[in-house]
Scaffold this motif. Structure first.
Motif, PDB file in Angstrom:
ATOM      1  N   VAL A   4       0.879  -1.170   0.000  1.00 48.83           N
ATOM      2  CA  VAL A   4       0.000   0.000   0.000  1.00 48.83           C
ATOM      3  C   VAL A   4       0.915   1.218   0.000  1.00 48.83           C
ATOM      4  O   VAL A   4       1.755   1.375   0.885  1.00 48.83           O
ATOM      5  CB  VAL A   4      -0.918   0.014   1.231  1.00 48.83           C
ATOM      6  CG1 VAL A   4      -1.757   1.294   1.260  1.00 48.83           C
ATOM      7  CG2 VAL A   4      -1.825  -1.219   1.237  1.00 48.83           C
ATOM      8  N   VAL A   5       0.778   2.065  -1.015  1.00 48.22           N
ATOM      9  CA  VAL A   5       1.647   3.227  -1.174  1.00 48.22           C
ATOM     10  C   VAL A   5       0.837   4.482  -0.863  1.00 48.22           C
ATOM     11  O   VAL A   5      -0.201   4.728  -1.490  1.00 48.22           O
ATOM     12  CB  VAL A   5       2.228   3.312  -2.605  1.00 48.22           C
ATOM     13  CG1 VAL A   5       3.178   4.508  -2.724  1.00 48.22           C
ATOM     14  CG2 VAL A   5       2.943   2.026  -2.956  1.00 48.22           C
ATOM     15  N   THR A  68      -1.420  -3.211  -6.394  1.00 46.27           N
ATOM     16  CA  THR A  68      -0.850  -2.094  -5.645  1.00 46.27           C
ATOM     17  C   THR A  68      -1.943  -1.070  -5.357  1.00 46.27           C
ATOM     18  O   THR A  68      -2.622  -0.599  -6.270  1.00 46.27           O
ATOM     19  CB  THR A  68       0.290  -1.419  -6.433  1.00 46.27           C
ATOM     20  OG1 THR A  68       1.318  -2.377  -6.641  1.00 46.27           O
ATOM     21  CG2 THR A  68       0.852  -0.235  -5.658  1.00 46.27           C
ATOM     22  N   LEU A  69      -2.118  -0.748  -4.082  1.00 47.42           N
ATOM     23  CA  LEU A  69      -3.123   0.231  -3.667  1.00 47.42           C
ATOM     24  C   LEU A  69      -2.405   1.546  -3.389  1.00 47.42           C
ATOM     25  O   LEU A  69      -1.486   1.605  -2.568  1.00 47.42           O
ATOM     26  CB  LEU A  69      -3.847  -0.265  -2.417  1.00 47.42           C
ATOM     27  CG  LEU A  69      -5.144   0.434  -2.030  1.00 47.42           C
ATOM     28  CD1 LEU A  69      -6.214   0.184  -3.085  1.00 47.42           C
ATOM     29  CD2 LEU A  69      -5.628  -0.065  -0.675  1.00 47.42           C
ATOM     30  N   LEU A  89      -2.979  -0.053  11.127  1.00 46.78           N
ATOM     31  CA  LEU A  89      -3.855  -1.153  10.748  1.00 46.78           C
ATOM     32  C   LEU A  89      -3.105  -2.327  10.127  1.00 46.78           C
ATOM     33  O   LEU A  89      -3.437  -3.488  10.366  1.00 46.78           O
ATOM     34  CB  LEU A  89      -4.909  -0.657   9.756  1.00 46.78           C
ATOM     35  CG  LEU A  89      -5.965   0.322  10.280  1.00 46.78           C
ATOM     36  CD1 LEU A  89      -6.800   0.859   9.126  1.00 46.78           C
ATOM     37  CD2 LEU A  89      -6.860  -0.356  11.310  1.00 46.78           C
ATOM     38  N   LEU A  90      -2.067  -2.026   9.318  1.00 53.14           N
ATOM     39  CA  LEU A  90      -1.435  -3.058   8.503  1.00 53.14           C
ATOM     40  C   LEU A  90      -0.016  -3.411   8.914  1.00 53.14           C
ATOM     41  O   LEU A  90       0.512  -4.445   8.493  1.00 53.14           O
ATOM     42  CB  LEU A  90      -1.410  -2.601   7.027  1.00 53.14           C
ATOM     43  CG  LEU A  90      -2.747  -2.179   6.417  1.00 53.14           C
ATOM     44  CD1 LEU A  90      -2.541  -1.666   5.002  1.00 53.14           C
ATOM     45  CD2 LEU A  90      -3.730  -3.347   6.444  1.00 53.14           C
ATOM     46  N   GLY A  91       0.622  -2.561   9.721  1.00 51.49           N
ATOM     47  CA  GLY A  91       2.021  -2.792  10.063  1.00 51.49           C
ATOM     48  C   GLY A  91       2.942  -2.014   9.139  1.00 51.49           C
ATOM     49  O   GLY A  91       2.613  -1.738   7.978  1.00 51.49           O
ATOM     50  N   ARG A  92       4.114  -1.670   9.646  1.00 53.62           N
ATOM     51  CA  ARG A  92       5.020  -0.791   8.900  1.00 53.62           C
ATOM     52  C   ARG A  92       5.572  -1.452   7.642  1.00 53.62           C
ATOM     53  O   ARG A  92       5.921  -0.762   6.665  1.00 53.62           O
ATOM     54  CB  ARG A  92       6.172  -0.360   9.800  1.00 53.62           C
ATOM     55  CG  ARG A  92       6.988  -1.497  10.385  1.00 53.62           C
ATOM     56  CD  ARG A  92       8.104  -1.006  11.260  1.00 53.62           C
ATOM     57  NE  ARG A  92       9.091  -0.265  10.510  1.00 53.62           N
ATOM     58  CZ  ARG A  92      10.208   0.226  11.021  1.00 53.62           C
ATOM     59  NH1 ARG A  92      10.462   0.052  12.320  1.00 53.62           N
ATOM     60  NH2 ARG A  92      11.075   0.873  10.294  1.00 53.62           N
ATOM     61  N   ASP A  93       5.692  -2.790   7.605  1.00 58.05           N
ATOM     62  CA  ASP A  93       6.290  -3.457   6.453  1.00 58.05           C
ATOM     63  C   ASP A  93       5.380  -3.457   5.231  1.00 58.05           C
ATOM     64  O   ASP A  93       5.856  -3.630   4.102  1.00 58.05           O
ATOM     65  CB  ASP A  93       6.653  -4.905   6.813  1.00 58.05           C
ATOM     66  CG  ASP A  93       7.742  -4.984   7.874  1.00 58.05           C
ATOM     67  OD1 ASP A  93       8.521  -4.006   7.969  1.00 58.05           O
ATOM     68  OD2 ASP A  93       7.802  -5.991   8.610  1.00 58.05           O
ATOM     69  N   ARG A  94       4.105  -3.266   5.441  1.00 59.33           N
ATOM     70  CA  ARG A  94       3.142  -3.338   4.323  1.00 59.33           C
ATOM     71  C   ARG A  94       2.931  -1.973   3.669  1.00 59.33           C
ATOM     72  O   ARG A  94       2.456  -1.901   2.530  1.00 59.33           O
ATOM     73  CB  ARG A  94       1.814  -3.860   4.892  1.00 59.33           C
ATOM     74  CG  ARG A  94       0.719  -4.066   3.855  1.00 59.33           C
ATOM     75  CD  ARG A  94       0.910  -5.361   3.085  1.00 59.33           C
ATOM     76  NE  ARG A  94       0.004  -5.444   1.973  1.00 59.33           N
ATOM     77  CZ  ARG A  94      -1.276  -5.804   2.059  1.00 59.33           C
ATOM     78  NH1 ARG A  94      -1.792  -6.127   3.234  1.00 59.33           N
ATOM     79  NH2 ARG A  94      -2.030  -5.868   0.990  1.00 59.33           N
ATOM     80  N   VAL A  95       3.282  -0.895   4.346  1.00 56.15           N
ATOM     81  CA  VAL A  95       2.943   0.456   3.884  1.00 56.15           C
ATOM     82  C   VAL A  95       4.200   1.219   3.482  1.00 56.15           C
ATOM     83  O   VAL A  95       5.186   1.275   4.222  1.00 56.15           O
ATOM     84  CB  VAL A  95       2.184   1.237   4.982  1.00 56.15           C
ATOM     85  CG1 VAL A  95       1.789   2.626   4.485  1.00 56.15           C
ATOM     86  CG2 VAL A  95       0.946   0.462   5.426  1.00 56.15           C
ATOM     87  N   VAL A  96       4.154   1.829   2.302  1.00 62.50           N
ATOM     88  CA  VAL A  96       5.232   2.702   1.813  1.00 62.50           C
ATOM     89  C   VAL A  96       4.699   4.128   1.794  1.00 62.50           C
ATOM     90  O   VAL A  96       3.628   4.387   1.235  1.00 62.50           O
ATOM     91  CB  VAL A  96       5.692   2.286   0.396  1.00 62.50           C
ATOM     92  CG1 VAL A  96       6.760   3.242  -0.125  1.00 62.50           C
ATOM     93  CG2 VAL A  96       6.199   0.856   0.394  1.00 62.50           C
ATOM     94  N   VAL A  97       5.433   5.048   2.391  1.00 62.26           N
ATOM     95  CA  VAL A  97       4.987   6.439   2.466  1.00 62.26           C
ATOM     96  C   VAL A  97       5.923   7.316   1.633  1.00 62.26           C
ATOM     97  O   VAL A  97       7.144   7.268   1.792  1.00 62.26           O
ATOM     98  CB  VAL A  97       4.966   6.938   3.927  1.00 62.26           C
ATOM     99  CG1 VAL A  97       4.559   8.414   3.974  1.00 62.26           C
ATOM    100  CG2 VAL A  97       4.008   6.094   4.758  1.00 62.26           C
TER     101      VAL A  97
END
Length: 399
Positions: A4-5, A68-69, A89-97
Motif C-alpha cells: 500500500v503506497v 498495488t493500492l 492497521l497493517l504494520g510498517r512493512d506493508r505500507v510505503v509512504v
C-alpha cells in the motif's frame, strides 16, 4: 501481498512522485478533490476514500490484496494523516509512504521557528482543550486546526486560561501561492472580537504570554481540581505517581477516581499516556470530565460504574491506582489478576479496615508498605502551628 503506497500532495496540488501513478494495474484511492487532480491513466481504477474510514480501508486492502493500492494524502501522510492510520492497521512493512512537504514544516518556515523550539498539537477532530497542557510563559505551540472555526475556539481558550496577551498567528492554505493567507494578532482576544474569514485549512502559531498553570512533574496544586473532598491530595498524589512511574504510551486505571487527579496527572506526564478513570458516583464522574478538560487532557476515558464489575471489559493496564473502594470484595484481587509483567499498582487507604487489607496483601505479595503523614502550617490564634491531615497507608507493588 502487494504494498500500500501512500503519496503526499503538496499545497500547490503537485504529487510527491508522479511516477507512482504510471501503472494501470494499480488502484488509486483518495478524496474527490485529489482524484480530480490526477492525469488520466487508461485502465486504472480510482475510488473515493471509504466511510467509515478505518473499517473501509481494511476492506479495500483485503479486496485488492493482489494489486498495488495507492492512497492519496495532503502533505506528509504521517502528520495527523492517513499514513499513520494505515501503518497502525497493517504494520510498517506493508505500507510505503512518499511524503510531500508537511504543513508543520510550512508553518515553521512561515513564522521562522526552529524545529526544536516548539510543541505541535493536533486538534483535528479533537477537543481544543488539548492545548491547555502546553500552556506556559514563553512557550511556542503550532496547533493543527480542525477547520476555520478552530482559531476562535483557541482564542477563547487562551482568554479563559489568562493567556489572551499571547501572540497569535493564523496561517491559511500554506504553500498555495494563490490562496495562502496569514493573520497576525498581538493579543489572541482580538480573534474573537472581530469578524475574520479564516481558511478552512489552517495552522495556528501561538507564542504564549500568561501565568504558570502548573508543571508536568506530579503534584499539581489541589485547588486546580474541582472536588467535593474526594481528592488525592498533592503530596500523596506525587508519592503515588512516583511509584506508578508514567511511561509514554502506557495506560493507567484510576479506580475510585474521585476528582480524577491521579489519572489526569498521569496523562499530563506525556501526550501519549492513556488513562481510564473508574468512578461510580455520577456527580464525581461529571466533575472528572471537567477537570480533565481544564488541565489539558480531554482524552481521559471515564467509566461511570462501580468496581470490580466495571473493570472486566477494559483494556489491560500497565499501572493501576486504587484511591477508593479498596475494601470492596474482589477489587484488589481483580487488579492483581490483570496486572501484567512490569506492571505497577499503588493502593491508598485511610481506614483501619483498608490498612489491615493492605498489610495482608503486603505479606502475600511483598512490595512496599508506607505510612504517609502530612502536616501543614496554619494559624492558631495569633501563632502558627501544625495541622495534620489523615495518615494514609500506601501499598506499592511492581510485578
Amino acid at each position: 501481498m502487494a504494498p500500500v503506497v501512500v503519496v503526499g500532495i503538496s499545497a500547490d496540488d503537485a504529487l510527491a512522485d508522479p511516477r507512482i501513478l504510471e501503472g494501470p494495474e494499480s488502484v488509486v484511492v483518495g478524496a474527490p478533490r485529489h482524484l480530480e487532480l490526477l492525469p488520466d491513466v487508461p485502465g486504472q481504477r480510482r475510488l473515493p476514500l471509504p466511510s467509515p474510514l478505518r473499517e473501509g480501508l481494511v476492506d479495500l486492502v483485503t479486496e485488492y490484496a493482489d494489486r498495488t493500492l495507492i492512497v492519496l494524502a495532503s502533505g506528509d501522510p504521517l502528520v495527523s494523516g492517513i499514513g499513520s492510520t494505515l501503518i497502525e492497521l497493517l504494520g510498517r512493512d506493508r505500507v510505503v509512504v512518499v511524503p510531500a512537504v508537511s504543513s508543520v514544516a510550512l508553518a515553521r518556515a512561515a513564522v521562522g521557528w526552529a524545529a526544536e523550539s516548539h510543541a505541535v498539537v493536533s486538534v483535528v477532530g479533537r477537543d481544543v482543550s488539548l492545548v491547555r497542557r502546553e500552556l506556559a510563559p514563553g512557550r511556542r505551540i503550532l496547533v493543527l486546526s480542525s477547520d476555520e472555526h478552530t482559531p476562535r475556539a483557541l482564542a477563547d481558550l487562551l482568554g479563559e486560561a489568562g493567556y489572551d496577551d499571547s501572540e497569535f498567528v493564523v496561517l491559511g492554505d500554506l504553500g498555495n501561492p494563490t490562496k495562502g493567507s496569514s493573520h497576525y494578532f498581538d493579543k489572541a482576544a482580538i480573534v474573537s472580537a472581530k469578524d475574520f474569514d479564516f481558511a478552512r485549512l489552517n495552522i495556528v502559531a501561538i507564542t504564549c504570554a500568561g501565568p504558570p498553570l502548573g508543571g508536568w512533574v506530579a503534584g499539581l496544586p489541589d485547588d486546580l481540581f474541582e472536588n467535593d473532598g474526594q481528592l488525592t491530595k498533592r503530596d500523596l498524589r506525587a508519592s503515588a505517581l512516583a511509584r506508578l512511574a508514567p511511561v509514554p504510551g502506557e495506560r493507567l486505571w484510576d479506580v475510585g477516581a474521585g476528582a480524577g487527579s491521579v489519572g489526569i496527572e498521569w496523562m499530563r506526564a506525556h501526550p501519549t499516556c492513556l488513562a481510564i478513570a473508574i468512578e461510580a458516583n455520577t456527580e464525581r464522574a461529571e466533575r472528572i470530565a471537567r477537570n480533565a478538560r481544564s488541565l489539558g487532557v480531554p482524552g481521559l476515558e471515564i467509566v461511570h460504574a462501580p468496581a470490580p464489575e466495571a473493570l472486566k471489559d477494559l483494556p489491560t493496564p500497565d499501572a493501576i491506582f486504587v484511591g477508593g473502594g479498596a475494601t470492596v470484595p474482589g477489587v484488589i484481587e481483580y487488579c492483581l489478576d490483570v496486572l501484567p509483567r512490569g506492571g505497577r499498582i499503588v493502593v491508598h487507604g485511610v481506614t483501619l479496615e483498608t490498612e489491615h487489607l493492605l498489610a495482608d496483601v503486603y505479606r502475600q505479595h511483598g512490595g512496599e508498605l508506607t505510612r504517609l503523614s502530612v502536616e501543614t502550617a496554619a494559624p492558631i490564634g495569633s501563632f502558627t502551628g501544625w495541622t495534620p491531615a489523615r495518615t494514609v497507608t500506601q501499598w506499592a507493588y511492581w510485578r
